[in-house]
Design an enzyme around this catalytic site. Structure first.
Site: not given
Lengths: 168, 180
Positions: A47, A52, A98-99, A140-141, A144
């Site tokens: 995701g 991001q 998380c990235l 989670h997304e 963001h």
């Protein structure tokens, strides 16, 4: 260049509430394409959200089927515009990373089941119920898009063991 | 310029100001907190820290720096030098969360940890709690890293045998981190 650099915290774009998409124009399609390409490029990533890659608009891409945890329940690769959680129930604890926040993981409470609404790239409205891994990814997304990182949702390790209802 | 690392432990009767007093000493010495955990056990507040400095302080010199905090807050403080490679945590390869619980008795922690040690299972985190109530129940929650090649059923077998011996129950949960 379709695969984009990942924005890393403390970049304040990750703490910004993103704008709703009003028209699915060329720009929206470009962001969606780059999101998908970037998600595919990072093999382990299931995701990704527009902020991001530095775009402060409400678009996420998810693909729970990329992970073995998401094999049973998933809706495949999705681009979700203006995603919104309409309903949720039950709680699961997950350990998330998380990235955009490298080298750190934490335990987070998420809803086990959600109902989510979104628009696709043709402007068509969709709604579905999902649960488990895919539900966690979507939550989670969407966080963001509201400038919320998993760190903002970390639960106390102490209360994991020490939580006690007060019947007094 | 190299960095110098130390392990520091602090314990004392809980009251406001312990973390502030300890971190003030570190701040004034230009010392960074690399990793730390602090919690309340009973009414004792405990801190364990890995700290680092660009200055090569002697252990005695650092201990002396805590003299006022130690006296004012009645703290026990211990400090030792460690190597740089002791200051970083190794990534666990096969992480499991384990709960063990049962009627309180002497030897629960020993029984479980001995079985783990004998099988090369590394404990990364351990918390225990004796609950109120009659009879009192003992709960332990652990994060453990299984050795390479050990699968879940072998792990279950080890726990089964250890828990039967001391008459406690257990559950395990694989801990997976989702990178999202």
């Amino acid at each position: 260049m379709p695969v984009r650099d990942i924005v890393i915290y403390p970049d304040q774009r990750l703490k910004t509430v993103c704008d709703e998409i009003r028209n699915i124009d060329e720009k929206t399609l470009k962001v969606a394409k780059d999101l998908l390409e970037t998600m595919r490029y990072y093999n382990h990533t299931v995701g990704i959200a527009a902020p991001q890659i530095g775009e402060l608009v409400r678009i996420i891409a998810v693909d729970a089927s990329k992970n073995k945890k998401g094999q049973k329940i998933n809706h495949g690769e999705l681009v979700m515009i203006n995603p919104e959680i309409l309903d949720w129930s039950s709680i699961i604890k997950t350990r998330e990373g998380c990235l955009s926040v490298p080298d750190y993981t934490g335990n987070v409470n998420r809803a086990r089941k959600i109902t989510v609404k979104y628009w696709d790239l043709d402007g068509k409205e969709h709604q579905f119920d999902t649960e488990g891994f895919e539900a966690v990814v979507i939550q989670h997304e969407i966080d963001h898009l509201d400038g919320i990182l998993f760190i903002d949702r970390i639960i106390s390790k102490r209360t994991d063991l020490f939580r006690r209802k007060n019947y007094g | 310029m190299g960095k110098y690392f130390y392990a520091l432990t602090v314990i004392g009767r809980d009251k406001p100001g312990i973390v502030a007093a300890v971190s003030e000493v570190l701040f004034n010495k230009g010392i960074s907190i690399e990793d730390s955990i602090s919690t309340l056990l009973g009414d004792q507040f405990t801190m364990t820290l890995i700290i680092s400095s660009d200055t090569n302080y002697g252990v005695l010199e650092l201990k002396k720096a805590f003299a006022k905090a130690r006296k004012d807050l009645e703290l026990s403080i211990s400090l030792r030098r460690i190597d740089k490679d002791e200051a970083t945590t190794r990534e666990p390869e096969n992480l499991y969360s384990v709960s063990v619980y049962g009627t309180d008795r002497v030897g629960i922690v020993y029984g479980i940890s001995k079985a783990f040690a004998d099988n090369g299972i590394n404990i990364l985190d351990l918390r225990t709690r004796l609950t109120k109530g009659e009879p009192p129940m003992y709960v332990m929650i652990l994060d453990v890293d299984l050795p390479k090649g050990m699968d879940e059923s072998a792990f279950r077998g080890i726990l089964d045998r250890a828990c039967k011996k001391i008459n406690v129950d257990y559950s395990i949960r694989k801990v997976e981190t989702y990178e999202l």
